[in-house]
Scaffold this motif. Structure first.
Motif, PDB file in Angstrom:
ATOM      1  N   TRP A 166       0.829  -1.207   0.000  1.00  0.00           N
ATOM      2  CA  TRP A 166       0.000   0.000   0.000  1.00  0.00           C
ATOM      3  C   TRP A 166       0.866   1.262   0.000  1.00  0.00           C
ATOM      4  N   SER A 167       1.964   1.225   0.698  1.00  0.00           N
ATOM      5  CA  SER A 167       2.782   2.432   0.836  1.00  0.00           C
ATOM      6  C   SER A 167       3.765   2.609  -0.311  1.00  0.00           C
ATOM      7  N   GLU A 170       1.507   0.036  -4.741  1.00  0.00           N
ATOM      8  CA  GLU A 170       0.059  -0.065  -4.824  1.00  0.00           C
ATOM      9  C   GLU A 170      -0.665   1.052  -4.080  1.00  0.00           C
ATOM     10  N   LYS A 171       0.039   2.128  -3.759  1.00  0.00           N
ATOM     11  CA  LYS A 171      -0.583   3.187  -2.966  1.00  0.00           C
ATOM     12  C   LYS A 171      -1.790   3.778  -3.680  1.00  0.00           C
ATOM     13  N   ARG A 172      -1.669   4.060  -4.966  1.00  0.00           N
ATOM     14  CA  ARG A 172      -2.794   4.638  -5.705  1.00  0.00           C
ATOM     15  C   ARG A 172      -3.953   3.652  -5.773  1.00  0.00           C
ATOM     16  N   SER A 173      -3.645   2.371  -5.996  1.00  0.00           N
ATOM     17  CA  SER A 173      -4.700   1.364  -6.060  1.00  0.00           C
ATOM     18  C   SER A 173      -5.455   1.289  -4.739  1.00  0.00           C
ATOM     19  N   PHE A 174      -4.714   1.347  -3.629  1.00  0.00           N
ATOM     20  CA  PHE A 174      -5.358   1.311  -2.317  1.00  0.00           C
ATOM     21  C   PHE A 174      -6.231   2.535  -2.114  1.00  0.00           C
ATOM     22  N   THR A 175      -5.729   3.696  -2.528  1.00  0.00           N
ATOM     23  CA  THR A 175      -6.501   4.932  -2.374  1.00  0.00           C
ATOM     24  C   THR A 175      -7.809   4.857  -3.157  1.00  0.00           C
ATOM     25  N   LEU A 176      -7.739   4.344  -4.368  1.00  0.00           N
ATOM     26  CA  LEU A 176      -8.946   4.209  -5.184  1.00  0.00           C
ATOM     27  C   LEU A 176      -9.926   3.218  -4.555  1.00  0.00           C
ATOM     28  N   LYS A 178     -10.165   2.449  -1.365  1.00  0.00           N
ATOM     29  CA  LYS A 178     -10.719   3.062  -0.163  1.00  0.00           C
ATOM     30  C   LYS A 178     -11.818   4.055  -0.517  1.00  0.00           C
ATOM     31  N   GLU A 179     -11.571   4.865  -1.541  1.00  0.00           N
ATOM     32  CA  GLU A 179     -12.570   5.842  -1.972  1.00  0.00           C
ATOM     33  C   GLU A 179     -13.849   5.147  -2.433  1.00  0.00           C
ATOM     34  N   PHE A 200     -11.400   0.755   7.621  1.00  0.00           N
ATOM     35  CA  PHE A 200     -10.013   1.183   7.440  1.00  0.00           C
ATOM     36  C   PHE A 200      -9.420   1.727   8.744  1.00  0.00           C
TER      37      PHE A 200
END
Length: 229
Positions: A166-167, A170-176, A178-179, A200
């Motif tokens: 995630w950090s 894959e940070k962007r994938s996780f952000t998407l 989560k949104e 979360f």
């Protein structure tokens, strides 16, 4: 061309290379893993970094799998195992696993190795011995202790690797993701909507979610073990 002022450096004047050994190879492999991730861990890249041929490495390690096992063990050097006289078996168990998870979290490549590589070396053995000792102190049967140790280590490694992913890449994938969950249609996904604050929650820095997972595994083990008696 006038080379009168050119300085010629003798090969003998170069710093001597450290003699090749398994320890030197493992340390260099660990540095490459830290810098490049799992893709940096190859016999060819390690040999190149050590200014030698790949074939020379096989004198000290059988293959890449064995090297990976030793690199994993080297990465576990800083796992802290509490003095067993300073706390209960459960608090010591959880403290050791939390330290293990944090070490893996700090070195992403080691987290991936922990999920894909058979541990081999003194630090891995020290960790397993410590965990088994704490589990045995709970009074459970040897089979339950052995299987619980496997589950606890796997959970800690997967938790660390997930957070690393995630950090990093894959940070962007996780952000998407989560949104998408937080904005889910309440009429179509009522339970996701009603639990969105909890989905979360509980991660770093307090690690409540991780410690809760350890508790679930431990309590399940204790309950099943008592049922086997």
């Amino acid at each position: 061309m006038n080379n009168a002022n050119r300085t010629i450096v003798s090969r003998r004047a170069r710093p001597a290379k450290e003699p090749l050994s398994r320890e030197v190879i493992v340390k260099q492999a660990f540095l490459l893993l830290r810098e490049e991730g799992i893709s940096g861990l190859s016999m060819r890249k390690v040999a190149k970094a050590l200014d030698t041929g790949a074939s020379s490495l096989y004198v000290y390690v059988k293959d890449l799998q064995e090297l990976s096992s030793y690199v994993l063990d080297y990465g576990l050097t800083h796992v802290e195992l509490p003095d067993t006289d300073d706390g209960s078996w459960k608090s010591n168990l959880f403290a050791a696993l939390l330290s293990y998870q944090q070490v893996l979290y700090k070195d992403p490549g080691i987290a991936e190795l922990a999920l894909t590589t058979t541990p081999l070396g003194p630090h891995s053995l020290d960790l397993s011995e410590y965990l088994l000792k704490q589990l045995a102190a709970s009074g459970i049967q040897p089979a339950s202790a052995a299987w619980a140790m496997d589950l606890l280590l796997m959970y800690a490694a997967s938790s660390a690797f997930e957070h690393v992913s995630w950090s990093k890449n894959e940070k962007r994938s996780f952000t998407l993701m989560k949104e998408a969950y937080l904005s889910a249609d309440a009429s179509r996904f009522p339970f996701i909507h009603s639990h969105k604050s909890e989905l979360f929650s509980g991660d770093l820095p307090k690690d409540e979610r991780f410690l809760w997972g350890l508790e679930v595994i431990l309590q399940g083990t204790l309950k099943l073990d008592h049922g086997m008696e």
